[in-house]
Design a protein around this motif. Structure first.
Motif, PDB file in Angstrom:
ATOM      1  N   GLU A 117     -14.937 -19.826  12.020  1.00 29.45           N
ATOM      2  CA  GLU A 117     -14.261 -18.989  13.014  1.00 29.45           C
ATOM      3  C   GLU A 117     -13.374 -19.825  13.935  1.00 29.45           C
ATOM      4  OE1 GLU A 117     -16.796 -16.141  14.996  1.00 29.45           O
ATOM      5  OE2 GLU A 117     -18.243 -16.289  13.360  1.00 29.45           O
ATOM      6  N   LYS A 118     -12.182 -19.297  14.211  1.00 30.11           N
ATOM      7  CA  LYS A 118     -11.260 -19.948  15.127  1.00 30.11           C
ATOM      8  C   LYS A 118     -11.313 -19.246  16.481  1.00 30.11           C
ATOM      9  CE  LYS A 118      -8.013 -21.205  11.418  1.00 30.11           C
ATOM     10  NZ  LYS A 118      -6.627 -21.073  10.914  1.00 30.11           N
ATOM     11  N   SER A 119     -11.091 -20.000  17.531  1.00 28.74           N
ATOM     12  CA  SER A 119     -11.070 -19.408  18.866  1.00 28.74           C
ATOM     13  C   SER A 119      -9.914 -18.425  18.966  1.00 28.74           C
ATOM     14  CB  SER A 119     -10.911 -20.507  19.930  1.00 28.74           C
ATOM     15  OG  SER A 119     -11.998 -21.396  19.893  1.00 28.74           O
ATOM     16  N   ARG A 120     -10.188 -17.270  19.552  1.00 34.12           N
ATOM     17  CA  ARG A 120      -9.145 -16.259  19.701  1.00 34.12           C
ATOM     18  C   ARG A 120      -8.180 -16.649  20.811  1.00 34.12           C
ATOM     19  NH1 ARG A 120      -9.397 -11.521  17.279  1.00 34.12           N
ATOM     20  NH2 ARG A 120      -8.136 -10.563  18.923  1.00 34.12           N
ATOM     21  N   THR A 121      -6.927 -16.292  20.619  1.00 30.71           N
ATOM     22  CA  THR A 121      -5.902 -16.608  21.622  1.00 30.71           C
ATOM     23  C   THR A 121      -5.136 -15.356  22.050  1.00 30.71           C
ATOM     24  OG1 THR A 121      -4.278 -17.074  19.877  1.00 30.71           O
ATOM     25  CG2 THR A 121      -5.582 -18.942  20.709  1.00 30.71           C
ATOM     26  N   ARG A 122      -5.530 -14.201  21.540  1.00 34.54           N
ATOM     27  CA  ARG A 122      -4.777 -12.967  21.775  1.00 34.54           C
ATOM     28  C   ARG A 122      -4.826 -12.556  23.239  1.00 34.54           C
ATOM     29  NH1 ARG A 122      -1.477  -9.141  22.055  1.00 34.54           N
ATOM     30  NH2 ARG A 122      -1.684  -7.185  20.876  1.00 34.54           N
ATOM     31  N   ILE A 123      -3.656 -12.344  23.816  1.00 36.18           N
ATOM     32  CA  ILE A 123      -3.532 -11.754  25.143  1.00 36.18           C
ATOM     33  C   ILE A 123      -2.488 -10.653  25.066  1.00 36.18           C
ATOM     34  CG2 ILE A 123      -4.197 -13.854  26.396  1.00 36.18           C
ATOM     35  CD1 ILE A 123      -1.222 -14.224  27.069  1.00 36.18           C
ATOM     36  N   LEU A 124      -2.556  -9.712  25.979  1.00 39.19           N
ATOM     37  CA  LEU A 124      -1.598  -8.616  26.006  1.00 39.19           C
ATOM     38  C   LEU A 124      -0.520  -8.890  27.046  1.00 39.19           C
ATOM     39  CD1 LEU A 124      -4.230  -7.345  24.728  1.00 39.19           C
ATOM     40  CD2 LEU A 124      -3.389  -5.156  25.586  1.00 39.19           C
ATOM     41  N   SER A 125       0.713  -8.659  26.677  1.00 38.68           N
ATOM     42  CA  SER A 125       1.812  -8.782  27.633  1.00 38.68           C
ATOM     43  C   SER A 125       1.822  -7.547  28.526  1.00 38.68           C
ATOM     44  CB  SER A 125       3.143  -8.901  26.898  1.00 38.68           C
ATOM     45  OG  SER A 125       3.443  -7.674  26.235  1.00 38.68           O
ATOM     46  N   LEU A 126       2.593  -7.592  29.610  1.00 37.15           N
ATOM     47  CA  LEU A 126       2.683  -6.432  30.501  1.00 37.15           C
ATOM     48  C   LEU A 126       3.264  -5.222  29.764  1.00 37.15           C
ATOM     49  CD1 LEU A 126       3.867  -8.068  33.848  1.00 37.15           C
ATOM     50  CD2 LEU A 126       1.624  -7.085  33.333  1.00 37.15           C
ATOM     51  N   ASP A 127       4.241  -5.466  28.901  1.00 37.76           N
ATOM     52  CA  ASP A 127       4.812  -4.357  28.127  1.00 37.76           C
ATOM     53  C   ASP A 127       3.751  -3.745  27.201  1.00 37.76           C
ATOM     54  OD1 ASP A 127       7.291  -4.559  29.281  1.00 37.76           O
ATOM     55  OD2 ASP A 127       8.138  -5.823  27.693  1.00 37.76           O
ATOM     56  N   GLU A 128       2.945  -4.605  26.589  1.00 38.43           N
ATOM     57  CA  GLU A 128       1.891  -4.097  25.714  1.00 38.43           C
ATOM     58  C   GLU A 128       0.849  -3.315  26.509  1.00 38.43           C
ATOM     59  OE1 GLU A 128       1.113  -6.763  21.847  1.00 38.43           O
ATOM     60  OE2 GLU A 128       0.760  -7.841  23.723  1.00 38.43           O
TER      61      GLU A 128
END
Length: 408
Positions: free
Chosen positions: A197-208
Motif C-alpha cells: 500500500e502507498k500513502s494516499r495523497t488525494r486532496i480536494l481543491s476548492l472547486d472540487e
C-alpha cells in the motif's frame, strides 16, 4: 460428615462451607446451590478449585465420588501439578475449529486493542465464512490465499491486506496454544493480497469541494442530510471520523462553541478542547433536533445492541454510492454521479487531509495546523511544548470556515 447430613444441609439451603475431607469442602452459596470445592496450596499460594455440584451422577457428584476425585487431585498437587492450571489448560486443548480459536484470539484483542471491533468485523465478514468451521489443523496456505484473493478481487485491497495480517495473528495464537505446529499464513505476503500500500495523497481543491457538496445536495435521497452534516464537520474541523461519529451531546457547550473531546476517545490519549466556528452553530442546532432524545450526534439508524451511534462504514458506503460503486434497492448499479462531473475518486479520510492542506494555504503555522488535527508534535519540541494553542486554533478554524462558507 456422612451423606445423610449433607442431604439435610442441602435441603435447608443455608449458606455454609464445611470441611468433609482433607482439602475437600462442601459449600452452599447464598443462592442455595450446593457444590464441592477443593482447597490446596502449591508454590506457596492458596488455591481453590470448583469440582462440581453436589448430588447423584450424572448431574452431580456424590460424597464418595468427591472423596475419590480429591484424592487424585491431592496426588497431582504432591507431584507439582496445579489442578486449577490444568483445568484452564484443558479448555484451550479442547479447541478444535478455527472459530473456537478465533473466539479466544478476539477476546485477547479486546483487552489490548483500542478498536477490537475492526479485526472482529474482518474475521466475521471475510475469514469465518471461508474457514471458520474447519478443524484448525486442516487449514493450509492455499486456504488463506483463497481468502485474500477473493477480497482483493471484490475491489477491497486494503481489507485483503488486513485479512492477511489478522490470519497471521490468529494462527500465531493457535501456535501459542499448542494447537498448531506452524502458521499457514506466514507463507504469504502483501503481494499475495492487496499489494504494497502507498500513502494516499488525494486532496480536494476548492472547486472540487464546491462541486462535491452540490452533488451531495442534489442527491439527498441517496446521500442523506445526516451524512451531509457529518462530512461537512469532518472537512471543516479536521477531526478523525471515529472522533466525530461517536460524539455525545454532553461533550458540547454550544453557548461557548467548544467541544471537549475526552482523552479516552482520542488517538493521542490527551483531552482536547476543540473550538467550533460560528458557522457550525446552526448545524449543531439542526442535529440536535434530528437526533431527538439520543445522547449521540449521529445515532445508530438500526436497532443495535453493540453501540448507539452509526457504523464505521456508514459514511464510506454513502460516498461510494455517489461514485457508482454500490447498487440500489433493486440490486442495480447506481450512476457515478461524482465521476460524471469530473470529480476524481476520493474517500472520507481524504477530507481530513484536505482540511490540513487548506489550513496550510491560509498561512496557518504547521504547529497550529497539526494541533487542529489533534496530531502530536514530533520530536523534542513535542516533549516540551504542552501549550494547546486554543485561541490560535480558534482563529485558524474561523478563517477556514470563512473560506468554505459559500461551498457548504
Amino acid at each position: 460428615m456422612n451423606d445423610a447430613q449433607l442431604k439435610s444441609l442441602a435441603a435447608k439451603a443455608e449458606p455454609c462451607m464445611i470441611s468433609v475431607d482433607r482439602g475437600l469442602y462442601f459449600r452452599i452459596s447464598k443462592e442455595g446451590s450446593a457444590f464441592w470445592v477443593f482447597r490446596y496450596s502449591i508454590g506457596g499460594k492458596r488455591r481453590q478449585l470448583f469440582l462440581g455440584n453436589y448430588g447423584r451422577a450424572p448431574a452431580g457428584i456424590s460424597l464418595r465420588d468427591a472423596r475419590d476425585l480429591v484424592a487424585h487431585k491431592r496426588a497431582d498437587v504432591k507431584n507439582g501439578i496445579d489442578p486449577l492450571a490444568e483445568k484452564k489448560r484443558s479448555k484451550l486443548i479442547e479447541m478444535t475449529t478455527v472459530n473456537q480459536v478465533a473466539e479466544d484470539w478476539l477476546f485477547e484483542c479486546a483487552k489490548r486493542l483500542e478498536h477490537p471491533q475492526i479485526p472482529a468485523r474482518v474475521y466475521k465478514n471475510d475469514i469465518a465464512p471461508a474457514i471458520g468451521e474447519l478443524a484448525i489443523k486442516r487449514v493450509t496456505p492455499p486456504d488463506i490465499l483463497g481468502i485474500v484473493r477473493s477480497i482483493n478481487e471484490s475491489g477491497r485491497p486494503t481489507i485483503s491486506n488486513d485479512a492477511l495480517t489478522y490470519c497471521k495473528q490468529l494462527f500465531n495464537h493457535a501456535v501459542k496454544l499448542g494447537l498448531f505446529q506452524y502458521n499457514p499464513a506466514l507463507a504469504l505476503s502483501p503481494k499475495d493480497a492487496g499489494g504494497v500500500e502507498k500513502s494516499r495523497t488525494r486532496i480536494l481543491s476548492l472547486d472540487e469541494i464546491k462541486t462535491v457538496f452540490q452533488v451531495f445536495r442534489d442527491n439527498a435521497p441517496i446521500f442523506t442530510r445526516d451524512n451531509y452534516l457529518a462530512v461537512t464537520l469532518l472537512l471543516l474541523l479536521g477531526v478523525r471520523k471515529g472522533e466525530l461519529i461517536a460524539a455525545k451531546w454532553n461533550e458540547f457547550d454550544l453557548d461557548k462553541l467548544i467541544r471537549t473531546l475526552p482523552a479516552e476517545r482520542t488517538k493521542t490519549k490527551v483531552e482536547i478542547k476543540i473550538p467550533l466556528p460560528e458557522l457550525t452553530r446552526e448545524w449543531f442546532v439542526e442535529l440536535r433536533y434530528r437526533t431527538n432524545a439520543s445522547e449521540y450526534l449521529f445515532p445508530s439508524r438500526r436497532a443495535s445492541k453493540r453501540r448507539g451511534y452509526i457504523s464505521d462504514d456508514t459514511l464510506n458506503h454513502a460516498l461510494a454510492k455517489l461514485f457508482g460503486l454500490k447498487v440500489d434497492g433493486n440490486k442495480k448499479p447506481l450512476p457515478n454521479f461524482l465521476g460524471s462531473v469530473g470529480v476524481e475518486h476520493f474517500v472520507i479520510h481524504d477530507l481530513r487531509r484536505t482540511c490540513r492542506s487548506l489550513l496550510a494555504e491560509l498561512g496557518i503555522p504547521s504547529r497550529i495546523a497539526e494541533r487542529c488535527l489533534n496530531h502530536k508534535i514530533r520530536g523534542i519540541e513535542g516533549v516540551y511544548d504542552r501549550y494547546d494553542y486554543f485561541e490560535e486554533r480558534k482563529r485558524a478554524l474561523h478563517g477556514l470556515s470563512e473560506t468554505l462558507s459559500g461551498f457548504l
